[in-house]
Design an enzyme around this catalytic site. Structure first.
Site, PDB file in Angstrom:
ATOM      1  N   THR A 124       2.729   4.667  -1.791  1.00 54.99           N
ATOM      2  CA  THR A 124       2.336   5.968  -2.633  1.00 54.99           C
ATOM      3  C   THR A 124       2.905   5.598  -4.013  1.00 54.99           C
ATOM      4  O   THR A 124       3.161   4.557  -4.331  1.00 54.99           O
ATOM      5  CB  THR A 124       3.242   7.124  -2.041  1.00 54.99           C
ATOM      6  OG1 THR A 124       4.453   7.128  -1.983  1.00 54.99           O
ATOM      7  CG2 THR A 124       2.752   7.587  -0.727  1.00 54.99           C
ATOM      8  N   ASP A 125       2.468   6.370  -4.882  1.00 54.43           N
ATOM      9  CA  ASP A 125       2.862   6.424  -6.185  1.00 54.43           C
ATOM     10  C   ASP A 125       4.351   6.128  -6.770  1.00 54.43           C
ATOM     11  O   ASP A 125       5.270   6.660  -5.879  1.00 54.43           O
ATOM     12  CB  ASP A 125       2.100   7.492  -7.147  1.00 54.43           C
ATOM     13  CG  ASP A 125       0.658   7.213  -7.082  1.00 54.43           C
ATOM     14  OD1 ASP A 125       0.081   6.122  -6.579  1.00 54.43           O
ATOM     15  OD2 ASP A 125      -0.066   8.249  -7.361  1.00 54.43           O
TER      16      ASP A 125
ATOM     17  N   ASP B 223       0.800  -0.919  -0.014  1.00 56.56           N
ATOM     18  CA  ASP B 223      -0.081   0.133  -0.111  1.00 56.56           C
ATOM     19  C   ASP B 223       0.964   1.204   0.082  1.00 56.56           C
ATOM     20  O   ASP B 223       1.016   2.074   0.906  1.00 56.56           O
ATOM     21  CB  ASP B 223      -0.978  -0.015   1.342  1.00 56.56           C
ATOM     22  CG  ASP B 223      -1.921   1.300   1.402  1.00 56.56           C
ATOM     23  OD1 ASP B 223      -2.048   1.727   0.363  1.00 56.56           O
ATOM     24  OD2 ASP B 223      -2.169   1.399   2.484  1.00 56.56           O
TER      25      ASP B 223
END
Lengths: 283, 283
Positions: B157-158, B155
């Site tokens: 961040t980009d 999970d």
């Protein structure tokens, strides 16, 4: 200079597109029509400040409102399209050789002429010889038609303002009467996410459920619409959208699509729990 | 005074939320952390100016990244969660009694403490006695683990900035090694709509395909993420996300969900044509 077009999806949420040029602006007899050229979405048509279509994502809406019912009904010959003056739905319908006649009822002639000029790839099939365009009030037009259509596609603006009459029980009743015994009506059913939209969607679904024996809702991801999440209503006298879906027959047509697939056809009807609950509340 | 938070989904597309109050702001050792209170989405956590979660729509992301693999794997006991310092994924995982241990590896302690204070409903299960929080670099942490986990949830961040290392072939390789023989890895896989996002998604999918024997992509509608359209990667050593999905077993758990349903489980894997093509290009 920076030029941006912004749409309020709610009073507290705003979606903005950078604009290269404001190509067209006219206050017609019915609404404010604008066309912008944007770097991310190409040309964008707005009515009363709401995005109707963009060159970049129109395929999602136009494919989903057209191919889903076309892949279910075994023999569509006569189609009525309400609204959709941009020509996007007609462009998809015109790909089916089985269709003999498409009546397009659009109240606003200026929408059609603006789209012919600035969105020719969208409007390109409005001149198909099977297409008959009527600049008329749709309620008045349909009231005179009985058992005439296999498919009615209601491609209206949202149920706030000029299109409000296309979301009433009376309207769905006259659509029912204008359909043949095994006819299908598909409509744009709004977005279920923001409260105001969700309530309108529930009201409209309730009215369709009370009019048609089969009524289901299906979904698509449409980036420029509210919450990026849009719904369609599938209302039918006889055919079920999944049980009567003829996957093999549709595949034999060899229609190239960018969004719709025969797998996605069923998946589009599998809705999130919160939306199932909203629909059940009014069924 | 009007206060708005805006996120650029591309240089030419902006999504803005009206803000009532800016509750928290801190430059941590890793990133800029902010929490806003908004009328439409409740409290909103942003990292480096990108929306990570909102109280109003976190259920979509957290349910879809958790319940899909949990409904496929027959016996998840040991779980590793990477990133997710907000606690949303742990909140969903903690509902499963079969799970014995949840290792959460989050590099940024400030994210966890801010969420404990301002997003307690999200972070509420971080104190579950099965949860072990490690403030560490995930690559270093996982490299030491061999055949230890049934499920790894990435999970992050980009893949632009601090989380770039979580989208490399090396990273997927060490996740593979940290999984048991029938383990599953699920990761957030970005959005397929805007070009920059789509290219990153393709790169990452290509690397997962070359690492895991089974690799599929599934989708959800998430209003506050780019284009409202988000993807997850399902990578697996043994179980297929649909063929091995045990619908009845999951229903017997009687977990109340707001987005995930057993019907939607399969539908989430039925992707639009343009996305199927993008994935096939790199498979």
């Amino acid at each position: 200079m920076e030029l941006w077009f912004s749409e309020f999806h709610t009073p507290d949420v705003k979606h903005s597109l950078r604009v290269d040029r404001h190509l067209y602006s006219k206050k017609s007899d019915y609404q404010q029509i604008d066309i912008y050229d944007t770097p991310e979405f190409g040309k964008v048509l707005t009515l009363d400040g709401n995005v109707m279509l963009t060159e970049r994502d129109e395929f999602i809406y136009d494919e989903m409102i057209t191919h889903v019912p076309m892949a279910v009904h075994p023999n569509v010959q006569d189609v009525l399209v309400i609204g959709a003056g941009d020509g996007g739905v007609v462009k998809e319908l015109a790909r089916y050789e089985c269709i003999q006649s498409i009546d397009l009822v659009e109240m606003d002639e200026d929408v059609v002429s603006a789209c012919r000029q600035y969105l020719p790839e969208n409007a390109c099939r409005l001149d198909d010889k099977r297409v008959h365009i009527y600049f008329d009030n749709a309620l008045r037009f349909i009231r005179r038609r009985k058992a005439q259509y296999d498919l009615i596609i209601v491609d209206s603006t949202d149920p706030f303002g000029p299109s409000e009459g296309y979301f009433t029980r009376e309207f769905y009743g006259i659509c029912y009467n204008a359909l043949k015994d095994d006819g299908i009506m598909v409509n744009q059913q709004g977005s279920p996410f923001y409260r105001h939209d969700a309530q309108a969607m529930q009201r409209s679904h309730k009215r369709i459920v009370s009019t048609f024996p089969i009524s289901r809702v299906y979904q698509a991801h449409i980036p420029t619409y509210a919450a990026g999440y849009w719904l369609f209503g599938f209302a039918s006298k006889k055919y079920h959208p999944i049980d009567d879906f003829d996957r093999e027959k549709w595949l034999k047509l060899h229609l190239k699509t960018k969004y719709y697939t025969v797998r996605l056809h069923a998946g589009a009807f599998f809705l999130p729990a919160f939306l199932e609950e909203m629909l059940e509340e009014v069924e």
